[in-house]
Design an enzyme around this catalytic site. Structure first.
Site, mmCIF file in Angstrom:
data_model
loop_
_atom_site.group_PDB
_atom_site.id
_atom_site.type_symbol
_atom_site.label_atom_id
_atom_site.label_comp_id
_atom_site.label_asym_id
_atom_site.label_seq_id
_atom_site.Cartn_x
_atom_site.Cartn_y
_atom_site.Cartn_z
ATOM 1 C CG HIS A 87 -2.114 -0.944 1.016
ATOM 2 N ND1 HIS A 87 -3.077 -0.754 0.054
ATOM 3 C CD2 HIS A 87 -2.451 -2.083 1.674
ATOM 4 C CE1 HIS A 87 -3.974 -1.731 0.125
ATOM 5 N NE2 HIS A 87 -3.612 -2.556 1.092
ATOM 6 C CG ASP B 116 -2.448 4.782 -2.986
ATOM 7 O OD1 ASP B 116 -1.543 3.966 -3.244
ATOM 8 O OD2 ASP B 116 -3.328 4.567 -2.135
#
Length: 431
Positions: free
Chosen positions: A142, A172
């Site tokens: 992540h 991200d």
């Protein structure tokens, strides 16, 4: 049902006529599709058959096709759609689309025996967390992991403390989504001369490093007046410099009512203006001199002065004193306040007090072919599109993109190769 985004009615938009297939994934991929849709692309999200909820909140302007690439008939229909696409957004780990027979080489070659035409125009945008090669290629991860591996996380945090992960913005969305969008647009420009698509590989580790080029390059330098601007990623230097939280005149201070003011008075003329206004609002015999701005020995005392001075008045009082000046000092607004007072066009106070979802305007603004204004943004009557039902446009997309006949459509539904909330009617099946 969400509104159709057929490009035929939106010629004024910059990306009108561009067909995009977005395989459903987590937030970085959907943001890529949303940006392309905002500027006019016809974006179709590929959802799994049988699911009733996709929590993707970055779905506006898209259509959903629920189809199974593992079903022979679903695979054939999807291959035909990909041969029509200009862009494919691939959010999977390396090799997933290839194992399904849906990779770039498959689309480029086509399959004449199955009536699938070859297409060399398609741009495959592949967005991954780790790089597609090397020891991390097939690992789960992540944002925090990608920023950590990039080296960028080591720069962020307070002096004497651990690296402090920000929200999932750096990897991200900045290093992932926006870098991917840049790659797609560059590939589209190049295709206009070559006629050929290509693969755009956007991994969040490399993208984060590229996006933070200023940070990395500045960490090797020292300003002749400011000294070190950014730390070098070591525990001993983190959070002690001009732009990483060390300088008192680049930080956030609490006001008497519990609000916060942001200070970014880096240049001497702006710092002078900051001290002038602070001194006018809260006179003090211990007011600092502009000449000691970069004397790091004075920074602890200077920070205490700022803390005490800002603590004497409310945020509204400080904001009134600083608006319109060059002191580089503005209030820290929360989500709803920013929608009303931070940007134009502004939402109304009734909007935010009523609990309405306020959608940020697309950026950048194009003067001749601006983006579509999304529902839920200030000035729009339509409510925000927060969710898109999987398969909501299955019939519509297959008929428009795939030129699927009514009988073929009915067979696809009956076999379970496609799905959605609205199976074709008997009339549609006969067309």
């Amino acid at each position: 049902m969400a509104a159709s985004t057929s490009s035929s009615s939106e010629k004024r938009l910059a990306l009108a006529g561009i067909k995009v297939v977005e395989f459903a994934g987590l937030a970085p991929g959907p943001l890529v599709g949303m940006i392309l849709a905002d500027f006019g692309a016809d974006v179709v999200r590929i959802d799994r058959v049988g699911i009733t909820l996709n929590p993707d909140s970055l779905c506006r302007g898209k259509r959903s096709l629920a189809i199974s690439p593992k079903h022979p008939k679903g695979y054939l229909a999807l291959r035909k759609l990909l041969s029509e696409a200009d862009v494919v957004i691939d959010p999977f780990r390396p090799g997933v689309l290839e194992r399904l027979g849906l990779g770039p080489d498959d689309v480029a070659k086509g399959d004449s025996a199955k009536g699938i035409k070859a297409s060399e125009k398609c741009i495959f945008a592949r967005i991954t967390g780790f790089q597609r090669q090397g020891p991390y290629a097939n690992m789960a991860g992540h944002d925090i992991n990608y920023v950590a591996l990039s080296g960028l996380l080591s720069f962020v945090g307070a002096a004497g403390g651990p690296p402090q992960p920000p929200m999932n913005l750096l990897a991200d969305f900045a290093g992932g989504s926006l870098i991917c969008v840049v790659g797609i647009l560059v590939a589209l420009v190049e295709r206009s001369s070559s006629g050929k698509g290509q693969v755009v590989e956007a991994d969040m580790v490399t993208g984060s490093r590229y996006m933070a080029s200023f940070v990395f390059l500045s960490s090797y330098l020292a300003h002749p007046t400011w000294g070190a601007v950014i730390n070098d990623g070591k525990n001993e230097t983190r959070g002690r410099n001009t732009l990483d939280g060390g300088a008192p005149w680049y930080g956030v201070y609490r006001t008497s009512d519990g609000g916060w003011m942001s200070v970014g008075a880096i240049e001497p003329q702006f710092y002078k203006e900051l001290l002038r206004i602070l001194g006018e609002q809260v006179p003090s015999p211990n007011a600092p001199s502009t000449s000691t701005q970069h004397d790091r020995a004075t920074w602890p005392e200077l920070r205490r002065y700022f803390e005490q001075t800002f603590g004497k008045k409310t945020r509204a009082e400080w904001n009134a004193a600083f608006v319109g000046t060059d002191a580089c000092c503005v209030a820290v607004l929360d989500r709803d306040e920013a929608a009303v007072d931070g940007v134009l066009p502004a939402a109304t106070r009734d909007d935010v007090q009523g609990g309405d979802v306020i959608v940020p305007h697309p950026a950048p603004h194009l003067t001749r072919t601006p983006a579509r204004l999304p529902g839920g943004s200030p000035g729009q009557d339509e409510s925000a599109e927060l969710l898109l039902t999987p398969g909501d446009h299955t019939t519509e997309v297959l008929q428009q993109w795939g030129n699927v006949s009514g009988a073929e459509l009915a067979d696809l539904w009956k076999s379970g190769a496609v799905g959605g909330p609205d199976p074709p009617s008997e009339r549609e099946s006969r067309l």
